[in-house]
Design a protein around this motif. Structure first.
Motif, PDB file in Angstrom:
ATOM      1  N   TYR A 210       5.411 -18.222 -27.010  1.00  0.00           N
ATOM      2  CA  TYR A 210       5.155 -16.912 -27.259  1.00  0.00           C
ATOM      3  C   TYR A 210       4.154 -16.387 -26.426  1.00  0.00           C
ATOM      4  CZ  TYR A 210       8.160 -17.436 -31.360  1.00  0.00           C
ATOM      5  OH  TYR A 210       9.300 -18.009 -32.135  1.00  0.00           O
ATOM      6  N   GLY A 211       3.254 -17.475 -25.516  1.00  0.00           N
ATOM      7  CA  GLY A 211       2.191 -16.949 -24.966  1.00  0.00           C
ATOM      8  C   GLY A 211       0.907 -17.528 -25.279  1.00  0.00           C
ATOM      9  N   GLN A 212      -0.085 -17.366 -24.830  1.00  0.00           N
ATOM     10  CA  GLN A 212      -1.283 -18.216 -25.097  1.00  0.00           C
ATOM     11  C   GLN A 212      -2.108 -17.453 -26.223  1.00  0.00           C
ATOM     12  OE1 GLN A 212      -2.500 -21.234 -24.054  1.00  0.00           O
ATOM     13  NE2 GLN A 212      -0.131 -21.376 -23.667  1.00  0.00           N
ATOM     14  N   THR A 213      -2.078 -16.016 -26.168  1.00  0.00           N
ATOM     15  CA  THR A 213      -2.538 -15.302 -27.064  1.00  0.00           C
ATOM     16  C   THR A 213      -1.731 -14.270 -28.035  1.00  0.00           C
ATOM     17  OG1 THR A 213      -2.893 -13.621 -25.591  1.00  0.00           O
ATOM     18  CG2 THR A 213      -4.652 -15.417 -25.930  1.00  0.00           C
ATOM     19  N   GLY A 214      -2.156 -13.831 -29.126  1.00  0.00           N
ATOM     20  CA  GLY A 214      -1.224 -12.827 -29.851  1.00  0.00           C
ATOM     21  C   GLY A 214      -0.778 -13.322 -31.348  1.00  0.00           C
ATOM     22  N   PRO A 215      -0.371 -12.482 -32.057  1.00  0.00           N
ATOM     23  CA  PRO A 215       0.071 -13.000 -33.502  1.00  0.00           C
ATOM     24  C   PRO A 215       1.230 -13.939 -33.642  1.00  0.00           C
ATOM     25  CG  PRO A 215       1.022 -10.796 -32.886  1.00  0.00           C
ATOM     26  CD  PRO A 215       0.119 -10.933 -31.670  1.00  0.00           C
ATOM     27  N   SER A 216       1.776 -14.298 -32.599  1.00  0.00           N
ATOM     28  CA  SER A 216       2.763 -15.402 -32.590  1.00  0.00           C
ATOM     29  C   SER A 216       2.355 -16.575 -31.584  1.00  0.00           C
ATOM     30  CB  SER A 216       4.235 -14.826 -32.208  1.00  0.00           C
ATOM     31  OG  SER A 216       4.629 -13.719 -32.967  1.00  0.00           O
ATOM     32  N   ALA A 217       1.222 -16.441 -31.240  1.00  0.00           N
ATOM     33  CA  ALA A 217       1.005 -17.568 -29.989  1.00  0.00           C
ATOM     34  C   ALA A 217       1.103 -19.131 -30.761  1.00  0.00           C
ATOM     35  CB  ALA A 217      -0.419 -17.270 -29.725  1.00  0.00           C
ATOM     36  N   GLU A 218       0.671 -19.038 -31.975  1.00  0.00           N
ATOM     37  CA  GLU A 218       0.507 -20.594 -32.477  1.00  0.00           C
ATOM     38  C   GLU A 218       1.460 -21.064 -33.293  1.00  0.00           C
ATOM     39  OE1 GLU A 218      -3.122 -21.572 -34.280  1.00  0.00           O
ATOM     40  OE2 GLU A 218      -4.215 -20.777 -32.900  1.00  0.00           O
ATOM     41  N   LEU A 219       2.663 -20.408 -33.143  1.00  0.00           N
ATOM     42  CA  LEU A 219       4.024 -20.798 -33.722  1.00  0.00           C
ATOM     43  C   LEU A 219       4.612 -21.832 -33.133  1.00  0.00           C
ATOM     44  CD1 LEU A 219       5.565 -17.099 -34.776  1.00  0.00           C
ATOM     45  CD2 LEU A 219       4.456 -18.750 -36.159  1.00  0.00           C
ATOM     46  N   PRO A 220       5.336 -22.631 -33.953  1.00  0.00           N
ATOM     47  CA  PRO A 220       5.889 -23.803 -33.207  1.00  0.00           C
ATOM     48  C   PRO A 220       7.111 -23.258 -32.562  1.00  0.00           C
ATOM     49  CG  PRO A 220       5.993 -24.055 -35.619  1.00  0.00           C
ATOM     50  CD  PRO A 220       5.079 -23.113 -35.463  1.00  0.00           C
ATOM     51  N   ALA A 221       7.539 -23.759 -31.366  1.00  0.00           N
ATOM     52  CA  ALA A 221       8.651 -22.969 -30.808  1.00  0.00           C
ATOM     53  C   ALA A 221       9.317 -23.870 -29.830  1.00  0.00           C
ATOM     54  CB  ALA A 221       8.432 -21.886 -29.861  1.00  0.00           C
ATOM     55  N   TYR A 222      10.815 -24.233 -29.755  1.00  0.00           N
ATOM     56  CA  TYR A 222      11.753 -24.835 -28.934  1.00  0.00           C
ATOM     57  C   TYR A 222      12.586 -24.101 -28.473  1.00  0.00           C
ATOM     58  CZ  TYR A 222       9.420 -29.429 -29.950  1.00  0.00           C
ATOM     59  OH  TYR A 222       8.397 -30.253 -30.173  1.00  0.00           O
ATOM     60  N   ALA A 223      13.418 -24.213 -27.396  1.00  0.00           N
ATOM     61  CA  ALA A 223      14.340 -23.535 -27.019  1.00  0.00           C
ATOM     62  C   ALA A 223      15.384 -22.726 -27.936  1.00  0.00           C
ATOM     63  CB  ALA A 223      15.407 -24.053 -25.899  1.00  0.00           C
ATOM     64  N   PRO A 224      15.928 -23.449 -28.757  1.00  0.00           N
ATOM     65  CA  PRO A 224      16.924 -22.693 -29.829  1.00  0.00           C
ATOM     66  C   PRO A 224      16.253 -21.770 -30.667  1.00  0.00           C
ATOM     67  CG  PRO A 224      17.227 -25.141 -29.841  1.00  0.00           C
ATOM     68  CD  PRO A 224      15.857 -24.958 -29.087  1.00  0.00           C
ATOM     69  N   VAL A 225      14.878 -21.954 -31.087  1.00  0.00           N
ATOM     70  CA  VAL A 225      14.258 -21.113 -31.773  1.00  0.00           C
ATOM     71  C   VAL A 225      13.882 -19.818 -31.232  1.00  0.00           C
ATOM     72  CG1 VAL A 225      12.103 -20.413 -32.788  1.00  0.00           C
ATOM     73  CG2 VAL A 225      13.151 -22.832 -33.367  1.00  0.00           C
ATOM     74  N   ILE A 226      13.407 -20.056 -29.675  1.00  0.00           N
ATOM     75  CA  ILE A 226      13.348 -18.967 -28.707  1.00  0.00           C
ATOM     76  C   ILE A 226      14.574 -18.149 -28.529  1.00  0.00           C
ATOM     77  CG2 ILE A 226      12.535 -18.172 -26.286  1.00  0.00           C
ATOM     78  CD1 ILE A 226      10.316 -19.064 -28.490  1.00  0.00           C
ATOM     79  N   HIS A 227      15.716 -18.692 -28.341  1.00  0.00           N
ATOM     80  CA  HIS A 227      17.086 -18.334 -28.220  1.00  0.00           C
ATOM     81  C   HIS A 227      17.307 -16.931 -29.287  1.00  0.00           C
ATOM     82  CE1 HIS A 227      18.817 -21.552 -25.649  1.00  0.00           C
ATOM     83  NE2 HIS A 227      17.930 -21.086 -25.257  1.00  0.00           N
ATOM     84  N   ALA A 228      16.998 -17.527 -30.659  1.00  0.00           N
ATOM     85  CA  ALA A 228      17.055 -16.440 -31.729  1.00  0.00           C
ATOM     86  C   ALA A 228      16.027 -15.502 -31.785  1.00  0.00           C
ATOM     87  CB  ALA A 228      17.138 -17.414 -33.090  1.00  0.00           C
ATOM     88  N   ALA A 229      14.711 -15.700 -31.541  1.00  0.00           N
ATOM     89  CA  ALA A 229      13.863 -14.901 -31.509  1.00  0.00           C
ATOM     90  C   ALA A 229      14.037 -13.743 -30.532  1.00  0.00           C
ATOM     91  CB  ALA A 229      12.517 -15.545 -31.437  1.00  0.00           C
ATOM     92  N   SER A 230      14.411 -14.286 -29.282  1.00  0.00           N
ATOM     93  CA  SER A 230      14.529 -13.095 -28.233  1.00  0.00           C
ATOM     94  C   SER A 230      15.615 -12.108 -28.340  1.00  0.00           C
ATOM     95  CB  SER A 230      14.685 -13.983 -26.948  1.00  0.00           C
ATOM     96  OG  SER A 230      16.030 -14.726 -26.817  1.00  0.00           O
ATOM     97  N   GLY A 231      16.541 -12.450 -29.337  1.00  0.00           N
ATOM     98  CA  GLY A 231      17.572 -11.471 -29.359  1.00  0.00           C
ATOM     99  C   GLY A 231      18.769 -11.909 -28.511  1.00  0.00           C
ATOM    100  N   TYR A 232      18.486 -13.013 -27.956  1.00  0.00           N
ATOM    101  CA  TYR A 232      19.597 -13.423 -26.962  1.00  0.00           C
ATOM    102  C   TYR A 232      20.956 -13.872 -27.605  1.00  0.00           C
ATOM    103  CZ  TYR A 232      22.189 -16.562 -23.632  1.00  0.00           C
ATOM    104  OH  TYR A 232      23.045 -17.392 -23.019  1.00  0.00           O
ATOM    105  N   GLU A 233      20.807 -14.496 -28.581  1.00  0.00           N
ATOM    106  CA  GLU A 233      21.930 -15.189 -29.294  1.00  0.00           C
ATOM    107  C   GLU A 233      22.682 -13.939 -30.184  1.00  0.00           C
ATOM    108  OE1 GLU A 233      23.224 -17.921 -29.277  1.00  0.00           O
ATOM    109  OE2 GLU A 233      21.507 -19.286 -28.950  1.00  0.00           O
TER     110      GLU A 233
END
Length: 401
Positions: free
Chosen positions: A135-158
């Protein structure tokens, strides 16, 4: 004859002479640094004594993973314990001669190791430090664990992809990691830009690459549709048309291709039909138009359908497996695959998808073994033989993303 190497002669890679310190794991970072290696950079991959996690991913032959090889061929392997003062000190010594550092740990990990950008730029003001994260180095989501499938869902792509599948409500399973590959390519591009800027300023900088934003860049239409209302078509504009023995993808993306398709299906009069003549009306009546196309395609085989479409320059393809795509004579002509040797034998990797007339672009032919280059680099960093021997006795553990 393939075009691989044509005109290359004794050319060097564009990044020859560039030293890269690679702390990245899994896919996004390694994909970026593999691209740098293919273009001539000296990439030093820092690993634990157990080796990076991808070393166990199938296919595995004689303990050698070809998935790992695809991402890491051409790199030099150094084993270090980043939780030990000696391991950190070894990195700090290497930094003095490093041009680029790439890492994709969760934000905060490198700072705890005292290997973050602020800590290292004092040692090398020209260092280009690239951080890849969910999610980037700073911001409210920065420290959330993330792998590609999670980001696919979080981005609206799926959900955007699902909207093109009529009658379906459950999102797809994920097995193809778009976010990793795409983010790695964005990181590669940003590094190239930073290197160019360094030529002018003489200074390095910190690059902060977000997987979330990388994935958002794929949803070009949806990004605008989320801001302004657009009436959807009854049938998605790009999808399979049925033949007598399968399916064909047809892409009608211009007036010329629309007109050519109407010639192919035997309805040239539809070019001026009020239902289809203008793009806006065509979208409104897309279902009816494609039903007319399928009335033609269902009566012939996939091979016949493709032959007719290709004859009129209508963009189209059969639906192929990756195995079938790799067997395409065009892939062989381009020299798109390189044979690599590791401890399990040989396998093929995909080369970079571009060729350069003035530079060598090619994958290495041999995989490094785990820790193969540790002693050489530690000696180069100024460590004594006794200090190097001490490294071999300590278990190396690196924090995971």
């Amino acid at each position: 004859m393939t075009i691989a190497g044509q005109g290359e002669g004794n050319l060097t890679g564009s990044f020859a002479g560039l030293r890269v310190l690679d702390f990245s794991t899994t896919i996004a970072g390694p994909h970026c640094t593999r691209m740098l290696a293919d273009m001539g950079a000296e990439v030093i991959k820092i690993e634990t004594a157990e080796g990076e996690t991808m070393r166990t991913r199938p296919p595995v032959r004689n303990h050698c993973s070809t998935a790992f090889g695809q991402l890491n061929v051409g790199k030099n392997s150094v084993v270090l314990d980043l939780k030990s003062p000696a391991g950190v000190e070894a990195v700090r010594r290497l930094i003095a001669s490093t041009d680029v550092l790439v890492e994709n740990f969760r934000p905060g990990v490198m700072k705890r190791l005292k290997l973050d950008h602020d800590s290292l730029r004092a040692l090398n003001s020209k260092l280009i430090y690239c951080s890849i994260s969910g999610y980037g180095q700073t911001g409210p989501s920065a420290e959330l664990p993330a792998y590609a499938p999670v980001i696919h869902a979080a981005s609206g792509y799926e959900m955007a992809h699902l909207a093109y599948q009529p009658g379906r409500t459950r999102p797809d399973y994920c097995g193809i990691y778009h976010a990793d590959v795409l983010t790695g390519v964005y990181a590669f591009g940003a590094i190239g830009a930073a290197l160019h800027q360094r030529q002018v300023t003489g200074k390095g900088q910190h690059i902060d690459v977000s997987m979330l934003e990388s994935m958002l860049s794929l949803t070009l239409n949806e990004l605008q549709w989320s801001q302004f209302e657009v009436k959807p078509t009854q049938r998605p504009m790009f999808g399979p048309i049925e033949t007598s023995d399968g399916y064909v993808m047809v892409a009608i993306a211009s007036e010329k291709t629309f007109q050519s398709l109407m010639q192919v299906i035997g309805h040239p009069e539809w070019v001026s039909d009020p239902r289809f003549a203008r793009y806006a009306d065509r979208r409104e009546n897309w279902m009816e138009l494609m039903e007319g196309v399928e009335a033609w395609s269902r009566s012939i085989s996939t091979a016949q359908c493709l032959a007719a479409l290709n004859a009129e320059g209508v963009p189209s393809s059969a639906y192929r497996t990756v195995r079938q795509a790799l067997a395409d004579p065009q892939v062989a002509h381009r020299g798109a695959l390189t044979e690599v040797e590791d401890g399990g034998g040989t396998f093929r990797v995909l080369s970079l998808p571009f060729r350069m007339s003035g530079a060598k672009v090619s994958a290495a032919r041999k995989m490094a073994t785990l820790g193969e280059h540790t002693s050489a680099y530690l000696r180069q960093a100024g460590l004594s033989d006794n200090e190097i021997a001490a490294f071999a006795e300590e278990p190396a553990v690196v924090a995971r993303r």
